[in-house]
Design an enzyme around this catalytic site. Structure first.
Site, short mmCIF file in Angstrom:
data_model
loop_
_atom_site.label_atom_id
_atom_site.label_comp_id
_atom_site.label_asym_id
_atom_site.label_seq_id
_atom_site.Cartn_x
_atom_site.Cartn_y
_atom_site.Cartn_z
N TRP A 107 0.82 -1.22 0.00
CA TRP A 107 0.00 0.00 0.00
C TRP A 107 0.86 1.27 0.00
CZ3 TRP A 107 -5.11 -0.68 -0.92
CH2 TRP A 107 -5.62 -1.96 -0.69
N LYS A 140 -6.13 0.29 -4.65
CA LYS A 140 -6.77 1.60 -4.75
C LYS A 140 -5.86 2.51 -5.57
CE LYS A 140 -9.20 1.63 -0.28
NZ LYS A 140 -9.36 2.35 1.01
N ASP A 354 -34.20 4.46 -11.63
CA ASP A 354 -34.68 5.03 -10.38
C ASP A 354 -34.62 6.56 -10.43
OD1 ASP A 354 -35.34 4.82 -7.43
OD2 ASP A 354 -33.47 5.97 -7.36
N GLU A 408 -39.16 5.11 -13.30
CA GLU A 408 -39.84 5.42 -12.05
C GLU A 408 -40.04 6.93 -12.02
OE1 GLU A 408 -39.43 5.76 -7.30
OE2 GLU A 408 -37.96 6.43 -8.74
#
Length: 694
Positions: A107, A140, A354, A408
């Site tokens: 990391w 990451k 949505d 929706e």
């Protein structure tokens, strides 16, 4: 037209694009032809349509590409295995440095894992040898920008997991040696009618825990298949940091939630559904994004507006989330690629979009009344969002012509589910959100003797003639804490104490009867599809309350108690059995959607309603106290048999009528030339019956 292009026919696409720009416009655009009341707003309708065409031509380089080819971003960005090793790319124009960090380099920032900015672009790239990364490792980005730095999950990551101990999310290298092999390679959804079972993978199990894709495939999918639904609509697929958000605060748009299992597990679920004739629709969230910066897109590289609107439009005032900037080509690329990714990689059969109302209006629809057509064309609409939704529908149907798209949307925006060529936005269906609101209002505010069949009939078939809808009595919204399901509104606390056979109270009998009638009336009048949220078909007694600090992080109410419907000593199975038979009856009528709803009779005083669809006749008696003998209806002459009765004892009714009797029409000289006669029935109070012409 554009909606029928395919990525394999470039020459045809170029001709289509040329026709788009040169063809003479018709006297009236299709929406106005279908609804003359829209004539005063034809310029606005044309303007939105032409804006979408202009943007489409721009993105496809005036037809040199197809829209599908434009939406291939997921194959370029993110982490991918190559024949020689690995390649990683990210769009981060505000970054000054980007490193890939993970358990492969403790990391820490290392020169070997430093990305290079591609000249003249906002893109960054890192090429690695094969031994630099291994399947299953975590990673990451470490991003630097002017005045700051931070760890970030790549925006295009296709696998994101949460550490059980630290609760920290990381991207994960996902390149299994044996890729998933689809057993059912092609699939076409059944849409006449579309019968949707809305579900959530995590809360689909009886146990107090987070369920998995595999458990759903093994334990719940067989129930859905047996019940007769031909589609499932899965919520909370896109990765989201907070489980209790129901999947609506998305952080990683290209990652299937790892809470429920691996990508292969989800693919196996979809494959199994397809093998059994069940379509799989994804509840996709492109209306907003979670505010989290470490897990999400909120501040990917020091620019909080990279993906989102600046200024007052940056945050959603009601949802505590961020609003996409649909005016940016890079954002359109991201979202359109996201649509194609789920279709291609996971074989989803379409999407329920949505929060469409929130996208359409600067106000997000908050505090708006939407009383007349002028409210849809008053300059308060986000033309960028309208353009995106139109392009998304064109793309989805280009990638898969049989795909299903559902909006929706609560405001009633005309044209939402109309064809693109007619000036519409291209959705196949819109949610009939008026219907659950009507049923709830009726149950809450009116005594049973005041229920008016004329109002019921109007509401369950109130829709635009050129747009198909998905009708429903209740969805997950009505099952959440703070609201109540229909069964709970009807029965209340007696659900807990008097749902055992032989111990029913009058309130329980009432609730069981009306629960069936409400569902039957809603389904019988559809003009596209019908939706049910999992467990509501058998009157699930609990609301949904996800684990949170306020309930001690309990899973007690974030599950479905299948044991209740399986227990034949309880009344729940009456409702479940009725739901199954109700779907059978509707599916037995060929081309049910194409068959018009024709009113036969209504009488608000008697509280009687009757209407037909093809060979089926639906008769309702909403009166709580009055039964009728020899109640007559004028119908096509012949004989009729009962195929469904809500009052049958097998569905928890009283069994007052003899459903084995064949019913013959009585001749009437006044109607002989019309080949009609009087069908006379015994209709018990608070019951409904379906008959088929023999």
């Amino acid at each position: 037209m554009v909606t029928k292009k395919t990525s394999t026919k470039k020459a045809s696409e170029k001709k289509t694009s040329a026709r788009i720009t040169k063809a003479k416009e018709p006297a009236h655009i299709g929406l106005v032809k279908n609804d003359s009341y829209l004539a005063p707003y034809e310029d606005a309708i044309r303007g939105r349509h032409e804006h979408a065409l202009w943007k489409m031509n721009q993105l496809t380089q005036d037809g040199k590409l197809s829209l599908s080819e434009f939406a291939n971003g997921y194959n370029y960005y993110g982490l991918h295995r190559t024949k020689d090793g690995w390649v990683f790319r990210e769009w981060a124009p505000n970054a000054t440095e980007i490193f890939l960090i993970g358990d492969f380099n403790d990391w820490k920032e290392q020169e070997a894992y430093q990305c290079q900015r591609l000249e003249g672009t906002g893109n960054w790239e890192l090429i690695l040898p094969e031994d630099a990364l291994q399947h299953g490792q975590y990673y990451k980005m470490r991003v630097h920008w002017q005045g700051g730095e931070g760890e970030r999950i790549p925006a295009w990551a296709q696998r994101v997991v949460q550490d059980d101990a630290t609760k920290i999310f990381s991207a994960q290298v996902w390149a299994p040696k044996k890729p998933f092999v689809w057993k059912k390679k092609t699939f076409k959804p059944q849409t006449s009618p579309l019968l949707i079972y809305e579900c959530h993978i995590g809360m689909a199990q009886d146990e107090e825990k987070v369920g998995t894709y595999n458990e759903f495939r093994e334990k719940v999918l067989p129930r859905i298949i047996k019940d007769g639904y031909n589609a499932i609509q899965i919520m909370a697929i896109q990765e989201h940091p907070y489980y209790g958000s129901f999947g609506y605060h998305v952080s990683s748009f290209f990652a299937a939630s790892s809470r429920f299992g691996t990508p292969e597990d989800l693919k196996a679920l979809i494959d199994e559904a397809h093998k059994n004739g069940v379509a799989v629709i994804m509840d996709i969230v492109h209306s907003h994004a979670v505010k989290n910066e470490v897990e999400g897109l909120g501040n990917l590289a020091g620019d909080p507006n990279q993906y989102f609107y600046p200024g007052e439009r940056h945050e959603h005032p009601a949802w505590d989330s961020l609003c996409f900037d649909y005016g940016k080509d890079e954002v359109l690329h991201f979202l359109l690629s996201n649509c194609k990714y789920w279709l291609e990689e996971y074989h989803f059969d379409g999407f329920r979009f949505d929060g469409v109302t929130s996208m359409l209006y600067y106000s997000h629809g908050l505090g708006e009344a939407f009383c007349n057509y002028a409210d849809y064309f008053n300059g308060h609409q986000d033309d960028n969002a309208i353009c995106y939704l139109t392009l998304a529908n064109c793309l989805i149907h280009e990638v898969n012509k049989n795909a299903v798209t559902i909006a929706e949307e609560v405001s009633g925006m005309p044209g939402l589910a109309a064809k693109f060529k007619d000036g519409g936005y291209g959705f196949d269906y819109r949610m009939a959100m008026n219907i659950p609101d009507y049923w709830i209002k009726t149950i809450k505010e009116l005594p049973d003797e005041s229920w008016k069949p004329s109002s019921i009939f109007w509401e369950i078939k109130n829709r635009r003639s050129d747009e198909k809808t998905i009708s429903y009595c209740e969805s997950h919204d009505q099952a959440l804490v703070g609201d109540k399901t229909i069964i709970f509104r009807l029965v209340d606390a007696d659900m807990y104490w008097h749902f055992r056979k032989g111990d029913e109270t009058e309130m329980v009998h009432r609730g069981i009867a009306l629960h069936k009638m409400i569902r039957l009336a809603t389904l019988a009048a559809i003009n596209g599809g019908y939706l049910n949220f999992m467990g509501n078909e058998f009157g699930h007694p609990e609301w949904i309350d996800f684990p949170r600090e306020g309930n001690g992080w309990s899973y007690k109410y974030a599950r479905r108690q299948w044991n209740l419907v399986d227990n034949k000593e309880l009344c729940y199975h009456f409702l479940g059995d009725f739901d199954q038979r109700m779907l059978e009856v509707v599916k037995s009528e060929k081309k049910f959607n194409e068959t018009p709803v024709q009113e036969i009779w209504h009488n608000d005083g008697d509280q009687i309603l009757a209407f037909s669809r093809g060979e089926l006749i639906f008769v309702f008696n909403f009166s709580p106290t009055r039964s009728f003998y020899d109640y007559g209806f004028l119908v096509p002459e012949g004989s009729y048999n009962v195929v469904l009765n809500t009052d049958a004892t097998e569905y928890g009714g009283n069994g007052f009528a003899d459903d084995t009797v064949e019913h013959f029409t009585n001749a009437d000289p006044l109607y002989e030339k019309d080949h009609k006669g009087w069908l006379k029935l015994y209709i018990p109070a608070r019951s409904a019956v379906v008959l088929r012409k023999k």
